[in-house]
Design a protein around this motif. Structure first.
Motif, PDB file in Angstrom:
ATOM      1  N   LEU A 108       0.685  -1.343   0.068  1.00 13.15           N
ATOM      2  CA  LEU A 108      -0.035   0.069   0.046  1.00 13.15           C
ATOM      3  C   LEU A 108       0.890   1.123   0.112  1.00 13.15           C
ATOM      4  CD1 LEU A 108      -2.681  -0.617   2.629  1.00 13.15           C
ATOM      5  CD2 LEU A 108      -3.171  -0.614   0.069  1.00 13.15           C
ATOM      6  N   LEU A 109       0.288   2.496  -0.714  1.00 17.52           N
ATOM      7  CA  LEU A 109       0.834   3.649  -0.637  1.00 17.52           C
ATOM      8  C   LEU A 109       0.363   4.276   0.710  1.00 17.52           C
ATOM      9  CD1 LEU A 109       3.204   3.877  -2.348  1.00 17.52           C
ATOM     10  CD2 LEU A 109       1.644   4.577  -4.144  1.00 17.52           C
ATOM     11  N   PRO A 110       0.839   5.298   1.257  1.00 17.36           N
ATOM     12  CA  PRO A 110       0.247   5.922   2.289  1.00 17.36           C
ATOM     13  C   PRO A 110      -1.487   6.589   2.066  1.00 17.36           C
ATOM     14  CG  PRO A 110       2.362   6.813   1.763  1.00 17.36           C
ATOM     15  CD  PRO A 110       2.238   5.949   0.770  1.00 17.36           C
ATOM     16  N   ASP A 111      -1.478   6.844   0.851  1.00 20.50           N
ATOM     17  CA  ASP A 111      -2.823   7.373   0.457  1.00 20.50           C
ATOM     18  C   ASP A 111      -3.819   6.403   0.099  1.00 20.50           C
ATOM     19  OD1 ASP A 111      -1.891   6.735  -2.080  1.00 20.50           O
ATOM     20  OD2 ASP A 111      -2.299   8.659  -2.810  1.00 20.50           O
ATOM     21  N   GLY A 112      -3.500   5.070   0.250  1.00 16.92           N
ATOM     22  CA  GLY A 112      -4.403   4.043  -0.038  1.00 16.92           C
ATOM     23  C   GLY A 112      -4.534   3.268  -1.316  1.00 16.92           C
ATOM     24  N   ARG A 113      -3.398   3.917  -2.028  1.00 14.50           N
ATOM     25  CA  ARG A 113      -3.301   3.222  -3.425  1.00 14.50           C
ATOM     26  C   ARG A 113      -2.737   1.736  -3.188  1.00 14.50           C
ATOM     27  NH1 ARG A 113       0.171   7.497  -6.652  1.00 14.50           N
ATOM     28  NH2 ARG A 113       0.468   8.190  -4.649  1.00 14.50           N
ATOM     29  N   ARG A 114      -3.197   0.776  -3.915  1.00 10.61           N
ATOM     30  CA  ARG A 114      -2.691  -0.509  -3.599  1.00 10.61           C
ATOM     31  C   ARG A 114      -2.037  -1.231  -4.737  1.00 10.61           C
ATOM     32  NH1 ARG A 114      -6.976  -5.296  -2.302  1.00 10.61           N
ATOM     33  NH2 ARG A 114      -7.646  -4.781  -4.129  1.00 10.61           N
ATOM     34  N   GLN A 115      -1.068  -1.947  -4.465  1.00 11.63           N
ATOM     35  CA  GLN A 115      -0.282  -2.716  -5.671  1.00 11.63           C
ATOM     36  C   GLN A 115      -0.401  -4.136  -5.533  1.00 11.63           C
ATOM     37  OE1 GLN A 115       0.292  -2.022  -8.909  1.00 11.63           O
ATOM     38  NE2 GLN A 115       0.804  -4.269  -9.139  1.00 11.63           N
ATOM     39  N   ILE A 116      -1.183  -4.835  -5.951  1.00 13.51           N
ATOM     40  CA  ILE A 116      -1.010  -6.447  -5.742  1.00 13.51           C
ATOM     41  C   ILE A 116       0.076  -6.957  -6.381  1.00 13.51           C
ATOM     42  CG2 ILE A 116      -2.186  -8.841  -5.966  1.00 13.51           C
ATOM     43  CD1 ILE A 116      -4.890  -7.415  -5.622  1.00 13.51           C
ATOM     44  N   VAL A 117       1.079  -7.527  -5.551  1.00 17.95           N
ATOM     45  CA  VAL A 117       2.245  -7.953  -6.294  1.00 17.95           C
ATOM     46  C   VAL A 117       2.232  -9.514  -6.709  1.00 17.95           C
ATOM     47  CG1 VAL A 117       3.786  -6.353  -5.218  1.00 17.95           C
ATOM     48  CG2 VAL A 117       3.457  -8.375  -4.003  1.00 17.95           C
ATOM     49  N   GLY A 118       1.188 -10.243  -6.342  1.00 18.55           N
ATOM     50  CA  GLY A 118       1.036 -11.527  -6.770  1.00 18.55           C
ATOM     51  C   GLY A 118      -0.125 -12.155  -6.113  1.00 18.55           C
ATOM     52  N   PHE A 119      -0.657 -13.166  -6.919  1.00 20.52           N
ATOM     53  CA  PHE A 119      -1.580 -14.032  -6.184  1.00 20.52           C
ATOM     54  C   PHE A 119      -0.940 -15.398  -5.957  1.00 20.52           C
ATOM     55  CE2 PHE A 119      -4.242 -11.333  -8.883  1.00 20.52           C
ATOM     56  CZ  PHE A 119      -5.207 -10.562  -7.794  1.00 20.52           C
ATOM     57  N   LEU A 120      -1.158 -15.942  -4.537  1.00 19.05           N
ATOM     58  CA  LEU A 120      -0.677 -17.447  -4.374  1.00 19.05           C
ATOM     59  C   LEU A 120      -1.834 -18.398  -4.443  1.00 19.05           C
ATOM     60  CD1 LEU A 120       2.000 -15.969  -3.548  1.00 19.05           C
ATOM     61  CD2 LEU A 120       1.314 -15.982  -1.489  1.00 19.05           C
ATOM     62  N   PHE A 121      -1.496 -19.459  -4.841  1.00 20.08           N
ATOM     63  CA  PHE A 121      -2.609 -20.610  -4.966  1.00 20.08           C
ATOM     64  C   PHE A 121      -2.003 -21.822  -4.254  1.00 20.08           C
ATOM     65  CE2 PHE A 121      -2.769 -17.904  -8.572  1.00 20.08           C
ATOM     66  CZ  PHE A 121      -4.167 -17.763  -9.011  1.00 20.08           C
ATOM     67  N   ALA A 122      -2.964 -22.835  -4.095  1.00 13.65           N
ATOM     68  CA  ALA A 122      -2.577 -24.165  -3.313  1.00 13.65           C
ATOM     69  C   ALA A 122      -1.100 -24.624  -3.746  1.00 13.65           C
ATOM     70  CB  ALA A 122      -3.567 -25.146  -3.722  1.00 13.65           C
ATOM     71  N   GLY A 123      -0.136 -24.717  -2.933  1.00 15.96           N
ATOM     72  CA  GLY A 123       1.079 -25.199  -2.891  1.00 15.96           C
ATOM     73  C   GLY A 123       1.856 -24.020  -2.749  1.00 15.96           C
ATOM     74  N   ASP A 124       1.781 -22.816  -2.916  1.00 18.02           N
ATOM     75  CA  ASP A 124       2.514 -21.746  -2.693  1.00 18.02           C
ATOM     76  C   ASP A 124       2.715 -21.393  -1.563  1.00 18.02           C
ATOM     77  OD1 ASP A 124       2.430 -21.342  -5.658  1.00 18.02           O
ATOM     78  OD2 ASP A 124       1.059 -19.663  -5.698  1.00 18.02           O
ATOM     79  N   PHE A 125       4.148 -20.697  -1.312  1.00 11.41           N
ATOM     80  CA  PHE A 125       4.691 -20.524   0.209  1.00 11.41           C
ATOM     81  C   PHE A 125       4.817 -18.905   0.249  1.00 11.41           C
ATOM     82  CE2 PHE A 125       6.798 -24.631  -0.582  1.00 11.41           C
ATOM     83  CZ  PHE A 125       6.580 -25.038   0.548  1.00 11.41           C
ATOM     84  N   LEU A 126       4.412 -18.489   1.424  1.00 10.37           N
ATOM     85  CA  LEU A 126       4.314 -17.248   1.777  1.00 10.37           C
ATOM     86  C   LEU A 126       5.016 -16.835   2.964  1.00 10.37           C
ATOM     87  CD1 LEU A 126       2.788 -14.319   1.559  1.00 10.37           C
ATOM     88  CD2 LEU A 126       1.278 -15.221   3.315  1.00 10.37           C
ATOM     89  N   GLY A 127       5.840 -15.734   2.956  1.00  8.73           N
ATOM     90  CA  GLY A 127       6.758 -15.347   3.852  1.00  8.73           C
ATOM     91  C   GLY A 127       8.147 -15.357   3.860  1.00  8.73           C
ATOM     92  N   MET A 128       8.519 -16.313   2.994  1.00  6.38           N
ATOM     93  CA  MET A 128       9.970 -16.678   2.731  1.00  6.38           C
ATOM     94  C   MET A 128      10.936 -15.337   2.533  1.00  6.38           C
ATOM     95  SD  MET A 128       9.747 -20.000   2.533  1.00  6.38           S
ATOM     96  CE  MET A 128      11.555 -19.817   2.472  1.00  6.38           C
ATOM     97  N   ALA A 129      10.284 -14.291   1.887  1.00  5.08           N
ATOM     98  CA  ALA A 129      11.036 -13.153   1.584  1.00  5.08           C
ATOM     99  C   ALA A 129      11.292 -12.155   2.413  1.00  5.08           C
ATOM    100  CB  ALA A 129      10.694 -12.650   0.120  1.00  5.08           C
ATOM    101  N   ALA A 130      10.378 -12.355   3.636  1.00  9.00           N
ATOM    102  CA  ALA A 130      10.309 -11.397   4.525  1.00  9.00           C
ATOM    103  C   ALA A 130      11.481 -11.239   5.415  1.00  9.00           C
ATOM    104  CB  ALA A 130       9.110 -11.556   5.468  1.00  9.00           C
ATOM    105  N   GLY A 131      11.691 -10.113   5.756  1.00  7.90           N
ATOM    106  CA  GLY A 131      12.874  -9.990   6.846  1.00  7.90           C
ATOM    107  C   GLY A 131      12.407  -9.856   8.354  1.00  7.90           C
ATOM    108  N   GLU A 132      12.579  -8.873   9.153  1.00  2.22           N
ATOM    109  CA  GLU A 132      12.212  -8.633  10.403  1.00  2.22           C
ATOM    110  C   GLU A 132      10.752  -8.700  10.410  1.00  2.22           C
ATOM    111  OE1 GLU A 132      13.560  -9.168  13.719  1.00  2.22           O
ATOM    112  OE2 GLU A 132      14.793 -10.220  12.086  1.00  2.22           O
ATOM    113  N   VAL A 133      10.230  -7.659   9.413  1.00  8.95           N
ATOM    114  CA  VAL A 133       8.903  -7.536   9.498  1.00  8.95           C
ATOM    115  C   VAL A 133       8.295  -7.884   8.013  1.00  8.95           C
ATOM    116  CG1 VAL A 133       8.916  -5.581  10.832  1.00  8.95           C
ATOM    117  CG2 VAL A 133       9.049  -4.943   8.569  1.00  8.95           C
TER     118      VAL A 133
END
Lengths: 245, 245
Positions: free
Chosen positions: B79-104
DNA sequence: CGAAATTTTGAACCGTTTCAACGGACGTGG
DNA sequence: CCACGTCCGTTGAAACGGTTCAAAATTTCG
């Protein structure tokens, strides 16, 4: 910024310059390799010096090599059949190129200015990777980091205005220079307007006009066409609309 | 498609469904884990069932968990501060989420439709990673794959027209369904027009108009607002202007 | 110094956005 | 079972940001 791995913000950055003739040592990536590993790596590496616009990798070619940028700037780009170009990232000294490739390079990589690179045979690199597990952990970290950068850039390309794109870009480049982003901080823009445009999803005319506008607004100055000075860091950050705005 | 790792195009896909209650087995990632490793993984995992629009991760929150999507679709966005949103991807069955995260988490992740996910504590996952080197190799492969997808999407966001974006998107989603892209192939579009727009860097109106235009041109049909049928795969591919065009 | 390339500026144009209204699907409650 | 409200998708018209085309100004380099 991206396509691959970066040593830039690594706590052990000195390893980049630690190697004289070639940056084989650089790929040790924050101490992931011991001395033996380093020597093995050096054995499969060669140093190349290339003029501006030289091609390191061509989209669709077999991905036989892997590079570490020793000096200069490299552009990583993708082309549409009709010639439209998107630069997906610029690589600076310490960055890696080619990690993300499969059988063939999914992008082209060319020198923005004269560069020196350290080149590894991919096959030998794979062997090394299998033998040195600690290397993979470091590379995985970097790949994640690059993925994050890519996502940030998608936000820019998908949702930001021309001014916001330029502000974000200037902030990025300035942050890379010594001293980071600070009032009066001057830094060079080694890439052409056309390259900036193709990186930001804009035309050269819009890049030029927008830079002029930022200058008129007193946010930056442009000592030469290929360098910039931050005059109002706070306003530049607000314009970029990014992270902490 | 992205933020992280995918099991989808893994030769050992059957491992996804191999685990009943929870997809712990899925993270074995193409045989990278032996039985002992699998058991350890299952021990730190829990299965969650979430309604549409539930939040898995919130941008800026501590990245305490890591997810594997078992069923349903997840959107990863910034999200941008004013609410504009960019979806960077859709995840489907079998996909992983959170690998690319650092501390937050550098992104938010929400359920597009009701989903079931397998959740791991990040700390425990890190330990496991250190103990099972083969796991890292598999994850590195996937991270590279995601990075490539991200670069392809940057090309779309930076340089493609609305029609080209929609054509590329439909091709992607269709390719995921059974049978891939073929004449008459029908597939569901679980996400709303607003989500498609935020993924493609367009407004809902442009998405709607462009889909109508593709329909009028005989390239696709829209059995319902949330499903599509490929009528002319060749033309769709040409329109997408992608890879082999 | 002169030619070529790059950058800047101007003006018209256009694809997408914005604003507005309508239509249809769904769910709730009368 | 139908009336009503809400949400989502579609369509229309006007406005706008960025592009395109054109040309001038500046820089680079042989």
């Amino acid at each position: 910024m991206l396509a691959q791995l970066s040593l830039r913000d690594c706590p052990h950055v000195e390893s980049v310059s630690a190697c004289g003739q070639c940056s084989a040592r650089a790929i040790s990536v924050c101490g992931a390799l011991n001395e033996a590993g380093l020597d093995r790596l050096a054995a499969i590496a060669e140093t190349l010096t290339l003029p501006a616009d030289a091609t390191l990798a061509y989209e669709g070619d077999p991905a036989d090599h892997l590079f570490n940028i020793t000096s200069g700037v490299v552009r990583v780009s993708k082309l549409l059949p009709d010639g439209r170009r998107q630069i997906v990232g610029f690589l600076f000294a310490g960055d890696f190129l080619g990690m993300a490739a499969g059988e063939v390079y999914p992008f082209s990589a060319e020198a923005v200015e004269p560069v020196t690179v350290c080149r590894f045979k991919r096959s030998a690199y794979r062997t090394l990777l299998a033998e040195v597990p600690s290397l993979e952990a470091a590379l995985l970290d970097r790949a994640s980091h690059d993925l994050q950068a890519a996502q940030e850039h998608m936000l820019l390309l998908g949702r930001k205005s021309a001014s916001e794109r330029l502000a974000s870009f200037l902030l990025d480049v300035a942050a890379r220079g010594e001293g980071g982003v600070r009032k009066g901080g001057e830094f060079s823009l080694p890439m052409s307007r056309s390259e900036i445009g193709d990186y930001l999803g804009l035309t050269i005319e819009t890049v030029s006009r927008t830079l002029t506008k930022l200058k008129s607004a007193g946010v930056i100055t442009l000592p030469t066409a290929r360098s910039a000075r931050v005059e109002d860091p706070e306003r530049l950050r607000r314009l970029a609309g990014g992270r902490e705005a």
